[in-house]
Design an enzyme around this catalytic site. Sequence first.
Site, mmCIF file in Angstrom:
data_model
loop_
_atom_site.group_PDB
_atom_site.id
_atom_site.type_symbol
_atom_site.label_atom_id
_atom_site.label_comp_id
_atom_site.label_asym_id
_atom_site.label_seq_id
_atom_site.Cartn_x
_atom_site.Cartn_y
_atom_site.Cartn_z
ATOM 1 N N GLY A 58 35.952 -0.904 79.563
ATOM 2 C CA GLY A 58 36.864 -1.940 80.034
ATOM 3 C C GLY A 58 36.200 -3.308 80.008
ATOM 4 N N CYS A 85 30.733 3.503 78.786
ATOM 5 C CA CYS A 85 30.605 2.048 78.869
ATOM 6 C C CYS A 85 30.926 1.568 80.292
ATOM 7 C CB CYS A 85 31.471 1.378 77.804
ATOM 8 S SG CYS A 85 31.031 -0.361 77.503
ATOM 9 N N TYR A 86 32.040 0.841 80.511
ATOM 10 C CA TYR A 86 32.362 0.417 81.882
ATOM 11 C C TYR A 86 32.490 1.625 82.788
ATOM 12 C CZ TYR A 86 34.587 -1.769 85.879
ATOM 13 O OH TYR A 86 34.863 -2.199 87.158
ATOM 14 N N HIS A 177 29.757 3.992 72.771
ATOM 15 C CA HIS A 177 31.101 4.529 72.542
ATOM 16 C C HIS A 177 31.038 5.745 71.613
ATOM 17 C CE1 HIS A 177 33.509 1.399 74.518
ATOM 18 N NE2 HIS A 177 32.500 0.610 74.205
ATOM 19 N N GLU A 179 33.436 7.661 70.856
ATOM 20 C CA GLU A 179 34.711 7.880 70.176
ATOM 21 C C GLU A 179 34.794 7.205 68.816
ATOM 22 O OE1 GLU A 179 35.414 4.307 72.970
ATOM 23 O OE2 GLU A 179 34.182 6.119 72.876
ATOM 24 N N ASP A 235 58.628 8.920 62.391
ATOM 25 C CA ASP A 235 58.961 9.481 63.700
ATOM 26 C C ASP A 235 60.339 10.145 63.706
ATOM 27 O OD1 ASP A 235 56.529 8.469 64.522
ATOM 28 O OD2 ASP A 235 57.392 6.661 65.406
ATOM 29 N N LYS A 386 50.533 9.005 66.806
ATOM 30 C CA LYS A 386 51.097 8.930 65.457
ATOM 31 C C LYS A 386 50.429 9.927 64.506
ATOM 32 C CE LYS A 386 53.951 6.376 62.890
ATOM 33 N NZ LYS A 386 55.308 6.008 63.302
#
Length: 530
Positions: A58, A85-86, A177, A179, A235, A386
Amino acid sequence: MTNIHSDKLLILDFGAQYTQLIARRIRELGVYCEIWAWDHEPAEIAAFGARGIILSGGPESTTLEQAPRAPQEVFDAGVPILGICYGMQTLAAQLGGTTEAADAREFGHAQVDIVAPGRLFDGLSDHPDSHQLEVWMSHGDHVTLAPPGFVVTGRTERIPVAVMENESRHWYGVQFHPEVTHTRQGGALLKRFATEICGCATLWTAANIIDDQIARVHEQVGGDHVLLGLSGGVDSSVVAALLHRAIGDRLTCVFVDTGLLRWQEGDQVMAMFAAEAESGGMGIKVIRVDAADRYFKALEGVADPEAKRKIIGGLFVEIFDEESEKLIAAGGDVKWLAQGTIYPDVIESAGSKTGKAHVIKSHHNVGGLPAHMKLKLVEPLRELFKDEVRRIGVELGLPQAMVYRHPFPGPGLGVRILGAVKPEYAELLAKADAIFIDELRKADLYDKTSQAFAVFLPVKSVGVVGDARAYEWVIALRAVETVDFMTAHWAHLPYEFLGKVSNRIINELRGISRVVYDISGKPPATIEWE
């Protein structure tokens, strides 16, 4: 039937740009997870039943008095915690450690030295001889002293605590990070946390999601009929395929051909969905409304982009309403409206009580329908990102080329024709766009770009066509590369390729005398021109 939500993680969002990416990485491992704002109702956090909790990064500083904090219920849950992180910094600050603001923000590649044995990285290393990890940093503050009970297992040249672990409680923190793909062992770290430390089974698969949603649709709609606005986009197409498998001919789709779609897309949609199986279609009931004339008349002389959007969206609602009224008047037992709402829409709607949690703008397929329709909503994609929608689309038998098409704006060519919209402009643009996409596919460049399209510029340029002076329109080509569409780089397409596309457009389309290529990044430019 398998309960695919039984083993799940909870991600508390402190406003990071990468929070949705964390969730996508966890789900790619086959583990269900949800994103809630850091200040979500604590009692609901306690009742959620997560097998583990991840605290995201964040933009705030833990050194400030009013900094966001993890609710006490997170620590009382008795489950593993991973702070990123944060999330690591607030973990440290709340449990008795210390943090400080750095003199300079650290952003980019870094090396973490593994300095003590730990569960997170046992057996994982990018440099086995030196016990180093290649990671991606993006932070200002850092932890200077780990809380009691934590062991510092990783540090960098710049920060003394890059990884901290409390193995007895299964609480962990990483400053980098995991990810993002730049952190080479990030996927392995997240897998270890989700499956080994938290003990989650990998039940979140495309086949299981489809079975789960079909069961839910049966339970929700019973024997009623469902109406869907089919746009031809990913979608709504996946919703159509999923509902057709679930309820068969109790699904009716309304496809509004606005005249602002891709070249010949109306015929392609009907061939794919409405045609019977022996003709290569899915045999779905689709009502096609050819409304191009109504759209061009409504848009006549309108140049402002937002005004065009409102007209296009409003007219769709009007036409959709008319068609639903006809169905109901004819005795159709239509009680449900299907929408292609996806998980980022849900995250945006939930937001944060303080407004500090990160919000990503997204768009619903159908919105603002008249209240008198009195239809209940069914949204079978509302748990999915998505990329997950695309995967289940392929699993449902939709063509890969359609499911993985580049994004196309809801107002269609209406916002790719700069200024006023006219039928002749739309036809030229649709054909030019088709040539561009065709050549990208032939050159094996389509899947290497994230989004590519043509734009009609309402200016005329002098050219020489067939040995004669011509004063004709200009087409701009746009192609970008991006991970999340929040930022983007212009695609460095080969000059020879661009020359070939330009020659085809000018030679094949009467009315175009010049083609240009857009080399603007986002920011400062947006991906679409309007």
